[in-house]
Design an enzyme around this catalytic site. Structure first.
Site, mmCIF file in Angstrom:
data_model
loop_
_atom_site.group_PDB
_atom_site.id
_atom_site.type_symbol
_atom_site.label_atom_id
_atom_site.label_comp_id
_atom_site.label_asym_id
_atom_site.label_seq_id
_atom_site.Cartn_x
_atom_site.Cartn_y
_atom_site.Cartn_z
ATOM 1 N N ASP A 33 45.934 58.175 22.889
ATOM 2 C CA ASP A 33 47.273 57.878 22.370
ATOM 3 C C ASP A 33 48.209 59.049 22.690
ATOM 4 O O ASP A 33 47.784 60.071 23.213
ATOM 5 C CB ASP A 33 47.232 57.587 20.864
ATOM 6 C CG ASP A 33 46.815 58.803 20.044
ATOM 7 O OD1 ASP A 33 45.985 59.589 20.536
ATOM 8 O OD2 ASP A 33 47.314 58.988 18.917
ATOM 9 N N HIS A 55 39.638 54.178 26.844
ATOM 10 C CA HIS A 55 40.800 53.872 25.993
ATOM 11 C C HIS A 55 41.766 55.050 26.114
ATOM 12 O O HIS A 55 41.845 55.921 25.245
ATOM 13 C CB HIS A 55 40.356 53.650 24.551
ATOM 14 C CG HIS A 55 41.444 53.070 23.691
ATOM 15 N ND1 HIS A 55 41.669 51.711 23.593
ATOM 16 C CD2 HIS A 55 42.388 53.652 22.917
ATOM 17 C CE1 HIS A 55 42.697 51.494 22.789
ATOM 18 N NE2 HIS A 55 43.160 52.661 22.369
ATOM 19 N N ASP A 75 31.938 50.258 27.828
ATOM 20 C CA ASP A 75 32.970 50.782 28.734
ATOM 21 C C ASP A 75 34.059 49.733 28.875
ATOM 22 O O ASP A 75 34.099 48.983 29.840
ATOM 23 C CB ASP A 75 32.350 51.123 30.095
ATOM 24 C CG ASP A 75 33.412 51.623 31.061
ATOM 25 O OD1 ASP A 75 34.456 52.115 30.605
ATOM 26 O OD2 ASP A 75 33.184 51.507 32.290
ATOM 27 N N GLU A 111 37.249 55.965 23.763
ATOM 28 C CA GLU A 111 38.491 56.731 23.887
ATOM 29 C C GLU A 111 38.122 58.121 24.409
ATOM 30 O O GLU A 111 36.938 58.467 24.535
ATOM 31 C CB GLU A 111 39.220 56.817 22.527
ATOM 32 C CG GLU A 111 40.621 57.397 22.672
ATOM 33 C CD GLU A 111 41.556 57.087 21.487
ATOM 34 O OE1 GLU A 111 41.169 56.348 20.572
ATOM 35 O OE2 GLU A 111 42.695 57.602 21.511
HETATM 36 O O1 G3I Z 1 34.393 61.012 5.757
HETATM 37 C C1 G3I Z 1 33.466 59.938 5.892
HETATM 38 C C2 G3I Z 1 32.116 60.353 5.397
HETATM 39 O O2 G3I Z 1 32.205 60.647 4.043
HETATM 40 C C3 G3I Z 1 31.127 59.223 5.683
HETATM 41 O O3 G3I Z 1 29.836 59.638 5.353
HETATM 42 C C4 G3I Z 1 31.159 58.847 7.152
HETATM 43 C C5 G3I Z 1 30.259 57.654 7.461
HETATM 44 O O4 G3I Z 1 30.565 57.096 8.723
HETATM 45 O O5 G3I Z 1 32.456 58.503 7.521
HETATM 46 C C6 G3I Z 1 33.374 59.562 7.352
HETATM 47 O O6 G3I Z 1 34.626 59.182 7.804
HETATM 48 C C7 G3I Z 1 34.787 59.063 9.197
HETATM 49 C C8 G3I Z 1 35.886 60.011 9.619
HETATM 50 O O7 G3I Z 1 36.159 59.843 10.983
HETATM 51 C C9 G3I Z 1 35.513 61.458 9.385
HETATM 52 O O8 G3I Z 1 34.454 61.841 10.179
HETATM 53 C C10 G3I Z 1 35.178 57.635 9.533
HETATM 54 O O9 G3I Z 1 34.081 56.789 9.268
HETATM 55 C C11 G3I Z 1 35.573 57.515 10.972
HETATM 56 O O10 G3I Z 1 36.078 56.232 11.218
HETATM 57 C C12 G3I Z 1 36.612 58.541 11.308
HETATM 58 O O11 G3I Z 1 36.848 58.490 12.706
HETATM 59 C C13 G3I Z 1 37.971 59.186 13.194
HETATM 60 C C14 G3I Z 1 38.938 58.198 13.843
HETATM 61 O O12 G3I Z 1 40.002 58.905 14.440
HETATM 62 C C15 G3I Z 1 39.517 57.194 12.863
HETATM 63 O O13 G3I Z 1 40.286 57.817 11.906
HETATM 64 C C16 G3I Z 1 37.462 60.171 14.230
HETATM 65 O O14 G3I Z 1 36.684 61.176 13.595
HETATM 66 C C17 G3I Z 1 38.620 60.795 14.965
HETATM 67 O O15 G3I Z 1 38.110 61.548 16.046
HETATM 68 C C18 G3I Z 1 39.570 59.722 15.498
HETATM 69 O O16 G3I Z 1 40.660 60.371 16.052
HETATM 70 C C19 G3I Z 1 41.601 59.567 16.747
HETATM 71 C C20 G3I Z 1 42.949 59.774 16.073
HETATM 72 O O17 G3I Z 1 42.909 59.206 14.786
HETATM 73 C C21 G3I Z 1 44.084 59.175 16.897
HETATM 74 N N1 G3I Z 1 44.031 59.663 18.262
HETATM 75 C C22 G3I Z 1 42.788 59.362 18.914
HETATM 76 C C23 G3I Z 1 41.625 60.017 18.205
HETATM 77 C C24 G3I Z 1 40.316 59.761 18.916
HETATM 78 O O18 G3I Z 1 39.860 58.450 18.792
HETATM 79 O O1 9MR Z 2 44.971 52.903 20.488
HETATM 80 C C1 9MR Z 2 44.651 53.524 19.253
HETATM 81 C C2 9MR Z 2 43.709 54.674 19.463
HETATM 82 O O2 9MR Z 2 44.301 55.648 20.283
HETATM 83 C C3 9MR Z 2 43.259 55.227 18.116
HETATM 84 O O3 9MR Z 2 42.288 56.220 18.254
HETATM 85 C C4 9MR Z 2 42.706 54.113 17.264
HETATM 86 C C5 9MR Z 2 42.220 54.582 15.908
HETATM 87 O O4 9MR Z 2 43.198 54.902 15.037
HETATM 88 O O5 9MR Z 2 43.641 53.095 17.112
HETATM 89 C C6 9MR Z 2 44.055 52.522 18.329
HETATM 90 O O6 9MR Z 2 45.036 51.576 18.081
HETATM 91 C C7 9MR Z 2 44.571 50.350 17.638
HETATM 92 C C8 9MR Z 2 45.028 50.140 16.219
HETATM 93 O O7 9MR Z 2 44.436 51.106 15.360
HETATM 94 C C9 9MR Z 2 44.689 48.731 15.771
HETATM 95 N N1 9MR Z 2 45.223 47.753 16.689
HETATM 96 C C10 9MR Z 2 44.741 47.919 18.064
HETATM 97 C C11 9MR Z 2 45.081 49.274 18.606
HETATM 98 C C12 9MR Z 2 44.454 49.504 19.996
HETATM 99 O O8 9MR Z 2 44.861 48.644 20.930
#
Ligand code: G3I
Ligand code: 9MR
Length: 562
Positions: free
Chosen positions: A185, A490, A532, A541
């Site tokens: 993103d 992604h 993939d 991603e």
């Molecule tokens: O904190 C809980 C923990 O208590 C639990 O035991 C565990 C079980 O799965 O989950 C933990 O939460 C997770 C959290 O990361 C912290 O590690 C969530 O399940 C998991 O969905 C979450 O994922 C993050 C994701 O964003 C969604 O928020 C990733 O770490 C993080 O790398 C990813 O980052 C995204 C940015 O939001 C947007 N830009 C792209 C980037 C990469 O995908």
């Molecule tokens: O494209 C988004 C990605 O970069 C983020 O890591 C992800 C998690 O927050 O979310 C993706 O966006 C999605 C959104 O959360 C839900 N609708 C579909 C989007 C991707 O096409």
């Protein structure tokens, strides 16, 4: 149409279908995981352990043939089977370590598809350069010139010169230029930027000689500064712009919603700075303090910024960030901030040479753990062990080192009991699992640098093997490298640029079975749940905090190979 004609056409159709099926059969056969051999697809160092793994229910004979001479150089059999629960099937391993001569080889295991591998004295140099070059490709506010970006050149996007404050009615705007896009993103998030920038600074601090003469063709390559410092500076400039006059730091710079799969210059929605947060401010403080050790000219300014950030965080210890009502982009929310508090204090104490503050801070330090955006204790250990030896009492230093080596020893034990012989456990299979592996490898590289125990380097290399192909998905997870690497990451520019090859050098997030998107996965098993495809933002991603430890690890290996 008469019957004869229909019969003729039908026969034709059957023949054509049969020919196509015959033609495609080998292709389908080779995609059959039960016949696949999983092996490092980037190449081995001559004296690295070399292991290939296959799904099998019994021991199999194998032969290694040197390609140039077509002579067999090893004949042996695979190990008795073991099962890795996260991959769900019995596997057997072929140990090819005895082959050490640089060259190209073919491995034939009975009942499996032949695979090729290579041995050379510098298999990871180009990989390292691509992994750090990915940061150049992620620069916000810059047009990527074909001279540096090749076929992935693009127009500038996101100048970020007129950013609004969220929920402000004043209409005022401010400038927050540069920085790296977070991931696939286009937003810029302070917490994630912090750990990423630290990790790249760590790479330079630990291997300054290597980086002094290392160039990867970026616009600044001709200046006096090592390329890695120029790349880091690009993000530091943005970070500095995110500190408010009261010392607090905005949690992120973001659009209200994620952009669609378009190029940066077409993603033109209004951008906002959000609320300030304690987590962002502490990350900022830690990074500024480290930057003060690295950039002489700006040192005072960085340390002063760190000091004001620390003061703000002290006055505002619980400003936990939650997305504002209208905001739906990455949250990077964290409510456990003891690790960030300690980290910021430790970095500040090291840079300001404040022994009393340092000794006080290490008393609060938790056990060693694998670094992630939400968990920075491991980074404190790295700085203490690498940058604070002279400042710490000898006994305190030794205690930290023992704890750190103890953690590395645990990873080695995990590796020895893992069917793929990698130091991985169930908890590693979270969003960004490949980065968990690389952060573990980074810890192991540092452990190796501290007391040269070969087992640490071996375990780190096993993790490099894992992401380069010795994993049950069969993928080499870095774009552009290996026989089978991700094609549909992604990553908005890769999706939108109309170029078949994705931007190179990016580490895909990797397998995990949280299934947080709407893709259909080939398996529910954590280590096999990878796809993939563009739709798979939870496994495919790419992100700056995932590439940074990859850079660290490859740089550390190339700078000091076996
Ligand atoms: O904190 C809980 C923990 O208590 C639990 O035991 C565990 C079980 O799965 O989950 C933990 O939460 C997770 C959290 O990361 C912290 O590690 C969530 O399940 C998991 O969905 C979450 O994922 C993050 C994701 O964003 C969604 O928020 C990733 O770490 C993080 O790398 C990813 O980052 C995204 C940015 O939001 C947007 N830009 C792209 C980037 C990469 O995908
Ligand atoms: O494209 C988004 C990605 O970069 C983020 O890591 C992800 C998690 O927050 O979310 C993706 O966006 C999605 C959104 O959360 C839900 N609708 C579909 C989007 C991707 O096409």
């Amino acid at each position: 149409m008469n019957k004869k004609r229909i019969l003729f056409m039908l026969t034709g159709l059957i023949v054509v279908t049969a020919v196509i099926a015959l033609f495609l059969a080998p292709w389908f056969k080779s995609a059959d995981p039960s016949r696949s051999v999983f092996i490092n697809q980037w190449g081995f160092l001559p004296h690295q352990n070399k292991i290939a793994v296959l799904f099998a229910d019994s021991t199999k004979p194998f032969t290694v043939t040197e390609l140039k001479t077509n002579q067999p150089v090893m004949k042996s059999k695979t190990t008795p089977t073991e099962t890795w629960a996260l991959a769900g099937q019995p596997v057997s391993r072929a140990d090819l370590t005895g082959v050490t001569e640089p060259g190209e080889y073919r491995l034939n295991i009975k009942g499996a598809e032949p695979v090729f591998f290579s041995i050379s004295t510098n298999p990871y140099g180009a990989l390292h350069d691509a992994a750090i070059k990915a940061f150049y490709y992620a620069r916000a506010g810059l047009a990527l010139d074909p001279a540096f970006a090749g076929k992935w050149h693009r127009s500038a996007g996101h100048a970020d010169t007129s950013v609004q404050r969220i929920n402000s009615t004043s209409g005022n705007t401010t400038a927050h230029r540069k920085g790296w896009y977070d991931a696939g993103d286009y937003n810029k998030y302070m917490v994630n930027s912090g750990i990423t920038t630290y990790t790249l600074m760590r790479a330079y601090l630990d291997h300054p000689d290597f980086y002094t003469n290392r160039y990867w063709n970026i616009p600044e390559s001709m200046n006096e500064r090592p390329d890695i410092l120029d790349e880091i500076m690009w993000n530091l400039d943005w970070m500095v712009s995110m500190q408010d006059t009261d010392g607090g730091v905005y949690h992120k710079l973001t659009t209200l919603n994620f952009a669609g799969p378009v190029m940066p210059d077409a993603a033109v929605a209004q951008r906002y700075t959000t609320a300030k947060s304690t987590a962002a401010t502490l990350n900022f403080a830690a990074v500024m303090a480290v930057a003060a050790r690295l950039f002489e000219e700006q040192s005072e300014m960085y340390l002063e910024r760190a000091s004001r950030a620390l003061a703000w965080a002290q006055d505002n210890p619980q400003q936990y960030y939650r997305n504002e009502e209208r905001v739906s982009t990455g949250e990077y929310g964290d409510t456990a901030l003891t690790d960030e508090h300690n980290w910021a204090n430790i970095e500040y104490a090291i840079s300001s040479q404040n022994q009393a503050m340092l000794v006080r801070s290490i008393k609060q330090l938790a056990d060693v753990s694998v670094p992630s955006w939400a968990s920075t204790t491991g980074l404190s250990y790295l700085s203490l062990l690498r940058d604070a030896r002279a400042l710490l009492p000898a006994s305190a230093y030794e205690k930290l080192k023992r704890a750190f080596s103890g953690h590395a020893d645990q990873l080695v034990t995990i590796q020895q009991n893992n069917a793929f012989r990698i130091p991985a456990i169930a908890d590693d299979f979270v969003w960004g699992s490949n980065a968990v592996m690389m952060n573990k490898a980074m810890l192991l590289e540092v452990a190796w640098s501290l007391d040269n125990q070969r087992a640490y380097r071996d375990a780190s290399l096993a993790l490099v093997d894992y992401i380069s192909g010795r994993n049950p998905t069969g993928y080499s997870f870095v774009t552009g490298f290996g026989k089978q690497s991700p094609r549909f990451i992604h990553h908005r520019p890769s999706e939108a640029d109309g170029i078949a090859d994705p931007v190179p050098g990016w580490l895909a997030g990797g397998p995990q079975n949280g299934h947080q998107d709407n893709c259909q996965y080939p398996s529910d098993l954590p280590a096999l749940s990878y796809l993939d495809a563009w739709c798979s933002y939870s496994t495919n991603e790419v992100a700056i905090n995932w590439n940074a430890p990859l850079v660290y690890v490859l740089g550390s290996i190339v700078a000091d190979p076996l």
